[in-house]
Design an enzyme around this catalytic site. Structure first.
Site, PDB file in Angstrom:
ATOM      1  N   SER A  41       0.765  -1.112  -0.163  1.00  0.00           N
ATOM      2  CA  SER A  41       0.027  -0.019   0.055  1.00  0.00           C
ATOM      3  C   SER A  41       0.947   1.301  -0.209  1.00  0.00           C
ATOM      4  O   SER A  41       2.184   1.122   0.062  1.00  0.00           O
ATOM      5  CB  SER A  41      -0.965  -0.139   1.391  1.00  0.00           C
TER       6      SER A  41
ATOM      7  N   TYR B  36      -3.572  -0.440   9.729  1.00  0.00           N
ATOM      8  CA  TYR B  36      -3.391  -0.843   8.522  1.00  0.00           C
ATOM      9  C   TYR B  36      -1.825  -0.545   7.829  1.00  0.00           C
ATOM     10  O   TYR B  36      -1.133  -1.463   7.240  1.00  0.00           O
ATOM     11  CB  TYR B  36      -4.428   0.148   7.514  1.00  0.00           C
TER      12      TYR B  36
HETATM   13  C1  GCO Z   1      -7.007   5.433   3.390  1.00  0.00           C
HETATM   14  C2  GCO Z   1      -6.841   4.438   2.145  1.00  0.00           C
HETATM   15  C3  GCO Z   1      -5.639   4.089   1.973  1.00  0.00           C
HETATM   16  C4  GCO Z   1      -5.707   3.434   0.324  1.00  0.00           C
HETATM   17  C5  GCO Z   1      -4.474   2.679   0.177  1.00  0.00           C
HETATM   18  C6  GCO Z   1      -3.427   3.365  -0.169  1.00  0.00           C
HETATM   19  O1  GCO Z   1      -7.991   5.501   4.308  1.00  0.00           O
HETATM   20  O2  GCO Z   1      -5.933   6.480   3.640  1.00  0.00           O
HETATM   21  O3  GCO Z   1      -7.967   3.492   2.231  1.00  0.00           O
HETATM   22  O4  GCO Z   1      -5.142   3.176   2.945  1.00  0.00           O
HETATM   23  O5  GCO Z   1      -6.688   2.532   0.432  1.00  0.00           O
HETATM   24  O6  GCO Z   1      -4.346   1.412   0.763  1.00  0.00           O
HETATM   25  O7  GCO Z   1      -2.365   2.604  -0.606  1.00  0.00           O
END
Ligand code: GCO
Length: 261
Positions: free
Chosen positions: A145, A158
């Site tokens: 990501s 995440y």
């Molecule tokens: C957020 C987004 C990001 C993107 C992606 C970026 O909430 O900032 O969901 O997480 O989805 O993962 O690469």
């Protein structure tokens, strides 16, 4: 040169491929010739996905299981290898996000994100790689990501998982390149999918911010990922190991520009 990207005769296992980026990458691999095995956790969504794949002329084998459950992973990977055929390409795409500020996040929610986004790819790779090692050939693509490299308010769990996934990818490359297995990653920037709908819709302030922060000046379309997926799944990347290919419209290349410019 064309043959370098040809996936005819190859089999790709894509997790989390009943929608979104996983489905887009799976379609790209299929268009390059790969036979598809797709995984998801929602039977109804998978049923619709299989119909969509087949309507576009792609043969798919679909399975419903949880990539964080090692017994389910072992059973399904073994079943594919035995009943369908060798898994040549593994795309670890399945993932979740919970947008909660770290100070407010429940530990169980943090653990769940890490479990799906970082432990799941390890479990899948652990059970797929033993067959690839026997064959001295394989491609592993971990879907990282932009949050592999950058933080943002409310996506700390995440980002921690996706940051860890970069080092897991490099560790896979370190240990498995000797078996002619190339482990790499793809780092999507901001893409227009269900996962990002909450921060795109109804004039959400992040929508304009992301567009302004992205040199390409737009959200990514899932189809923008197909080329990088085919590259990392094909002979064209046989000497590429431990790399993360960022498909992000240039967002990681710049500090951005003032909103008014
Ligand atoms: C957020 C987004 C990001 C993107 C992606 C970026 O909430 O900032 O969901 O997480 O989805 O993962 O690469």
């Amino acid at each position: 040169m064309k043959n370098l990207f040809d996936l005819q005769g190859k089999r790709a296992f894509v997790t989390g491929a009943s929608h979104g980026l996983g489905m887009a990458m799976a379609k790209g691999l299929a268009e390059a010739g790969a036979e598809l095995i797709v995984n998801g956790t929602n039977p109804e969504r998978m049923e619709k996905a299989v119909e969509e794949y087949e309507n576009e002329g792609h043969k798919v084998h679909s399975f419903i299981f949880d990539v964080t459950d090692e017994n389910q992973v072992k059973e399904h990977v073994g079943k594919v290898e035995k009943d369908i055929g060798p898994i040549d390409i593994l795309v670890n795409n399945a993932g979740i996000i919970k947008r909660v500020p770290l100070k407010d996040m429940e530990v169980e929610d943090y653990r769940k994100v890490i479990d799906v986004d970082l432990v799941g790819p390890f479990i899948m790779a652990k059970h797929v790689v033993k067959y690839m090692i026997e064959r001295k050939e394989g491609k592993i693509i971990n879907i990282c990501s932009m949050m592999t490299e950058l933080g943002r308010d409310s996506v700390g769990a995440y980002a921690a998982a996706k940051g860890g996934l970069k080092m897991l990818t490099r560790s896979m490359a370190t240990e498995w390149a000797r078996y002619n297995i190339q482990a790499n990653g793809i780092g999507p920037g901001y893409f227009a999918t269900a996962q990002t709908e909450p921060i795109r819709k109804d004039g959400h302030p992040l929508n304009d911010f992301i567009i302004n922060r992205t040199p390409a000046g737009r959200w990514g379309d899932p189809s923008d990922l197909a080329g990088s997926a085919v590259f990392l799944a094909s002979k064209a990347s046989d000497f590429v190991n431990g790399q993360i290919v960022y498909v992000d419209g240039g967002i990681l290349a710049t500090i951005g520009k003032p909103a008014e410019s």
